[in-house]
Design an enzyme around this catalytic site. Structure first.
Site, PDB file in Angstrom:
ATOM      1  CB  CYS A  29      -0.760  -8.586  -8.068  1.00  8.64           C
ATOM      2  SG  CYS A  29      -1.999  -9.053  -6.856  1.00  8.64           S
TER       3      CYS A  29
ATOM      4  CD  GLU B 253       1.136  -1.805  -9.809  1.00  6.43           C
ATOM      5  OE1 GLU B 253       2.167  -2.265  -9.278  1.00  6.43           O
ATOM      6  OE2 GLU B 253       0.034  -2.376  -9.736  1.00  6.43           O
TER       7      GLU B 253
ATOM      8  CG  HIS C 220       0.258  -4.091  -6.388  1.00  7.93           C
ATOM      9  ND1 HIS C 220      -0.311  -4.275  -7.625  1.00  7.93           N
ATOM     10  CD2 HIS C 220      -0.374  -4.953  -5.558  1.00  7.93           C
ATOM     11  CE1 HIS C 220      -1.253  -5.203  -7.546  1.00  7.93           C
ATOM     12  NE2 HIS C 220      -1.325  -5.637  -6.306  1.00  7.93           N
TER      13      HIS C 220
END
Lengths: 230, 85
Positions: free
Chosen positions: A86, A205, A203
């Site tokens: 990002c 994560e 994302h």
């Protein structure tokens, strides 16, 4: 294996990355303050999501001048893994670690949603545990995620298999409707020439547990272990 | 050394989609400005700098644009003549 997570003023996914690496992956992680000049022996560098320097001037434009970015660039140049997520993708582009740029979403709205991405190349340091063409679910949260690059660069990325992820429908179709920000050719993630710097808007994560709606990001992190440990 | 003031105009690269400009253009048409053909929204930056002369100041600001103020992939820039600040 040690993951170094760079914290810029305005980073907000550094804790998510830390948690994914330590709790889910079971590996060592450390925060690296942007003003430091020491990667603390990290094997893998994560440039996390957020709004470094309030996105002043352009997203990522000021963060690339943070002192630690000199060490991150040297680490990348030496072939070390750098994962830009990002805002980290925006910073990597501004720093010249990746080609192209991220511009304001075509619909001008901040988009916070779960998207689907298709694995375009599963023979990389970051995707070797995915099937070619596999559809993954991950969240996006950005206002400036429209990937653009000159046509010759886009052609080069395509020819060299460096488009790693594309926004796609559930059945794998690459459609305008699946594209959350107007990115050229639905590009969601690209890798550098050396194959060690990955930038992506979604994302991984934040997609590491069924509790969060998806665990599809886990294998991205595990893929790094496979390659780097080998 | 003298102090100079230089204005910089940064605009989206021609040919690239400019959603912000398009949104403003459409709003203007809604207001009745039907003759509006195109609108582009960019940034206006004022730099004050010390330099030996105006030309040097302009060269310096051009360098600033190339390195930071504008993104070479997505933006064009124009600088105005340096004026004493």
């Amino acid at each position: 294996m040690k993951f170094g997570i760079v914290t810029f003023p305005g980073s907000n996914c550094d804790y998510d990355a830390f948690q994914a690496v330590t709790d889910i992956l079971g590996e060592e992680a450390t925060y690296i303050w942007h003003k430091d000049h020491d990667l603390q022996g990290s094997d893998v560098i994560i440039l996390p999501g957020g709004f470094s320097y309030g996105d002043y001037l352009r997203a990522g434009a000021i963060a690339r001048f943070s002192p630690i970015m000199q060490e991150v660039a040297a680490h990348a140049k030496a072939g070390g893994p750098v994962l830009g997520i990002c805002n980290g993708f925006q910073i990597a582009c501004e720093a010249g670690l990746l080609p192209g740029a991220l511009m304001r979403n075509s619909h001008l709205q901040f988009v916070s949603a779960e998207v689907r991405i298709r694995v375009e190349n599963s023979d990389t340091m970051y995707t070797n545990l995915y099937e070619p063409g596999e559809i993954l679910r991950m969240p996006v949260a950005h206002g400036d995620g429209r990937y653009v690059a000159p046509v010759d660069i886009l052609e080069e990325l395509e020819a060299e298999g460096r488009v790693i992820f594309r926004y796609a429908d559930a059945d794998g179709t690459i459609s305008a409707g699946a594209n959350p920000n107007g990115s050229e050719r639905n590009i969601a993630g690209i890798i550098n020439e050396g194959g060690n710097v990955l930038g992506m808007m979604p994302h991984p994560e934040r997609a590491c547990s069924p509790l969060l709606g998806s665990s599809d990001g886990v294998r991205l992190l595990e893929s790094i272990l496979v390659r780097v440990a080998a | 050394m003298a102090k100079f003031r230089i204005a910089v105009h940064i605009t989206p690269r021609k040919g690239l989609l400019d959603p912000q400009g398009n949104a403003v253009r459409d709003a203007l048409r809604t207001l009745g400005f039907n003759a509006v053909k195109d609108v582009h929204v960019g940034r206006y930056i004022i730099v004050e700098t010390d330099a030996y002369d105006a030309l040097t100041a302009e060269d310096t600001v051009t360098d600033m644009c190339a390195k930071l103020l504008a993104n070479p992939v997505t933006e064009d820039f124009d600088i105005e003549s340096a004026v004493p600040a």
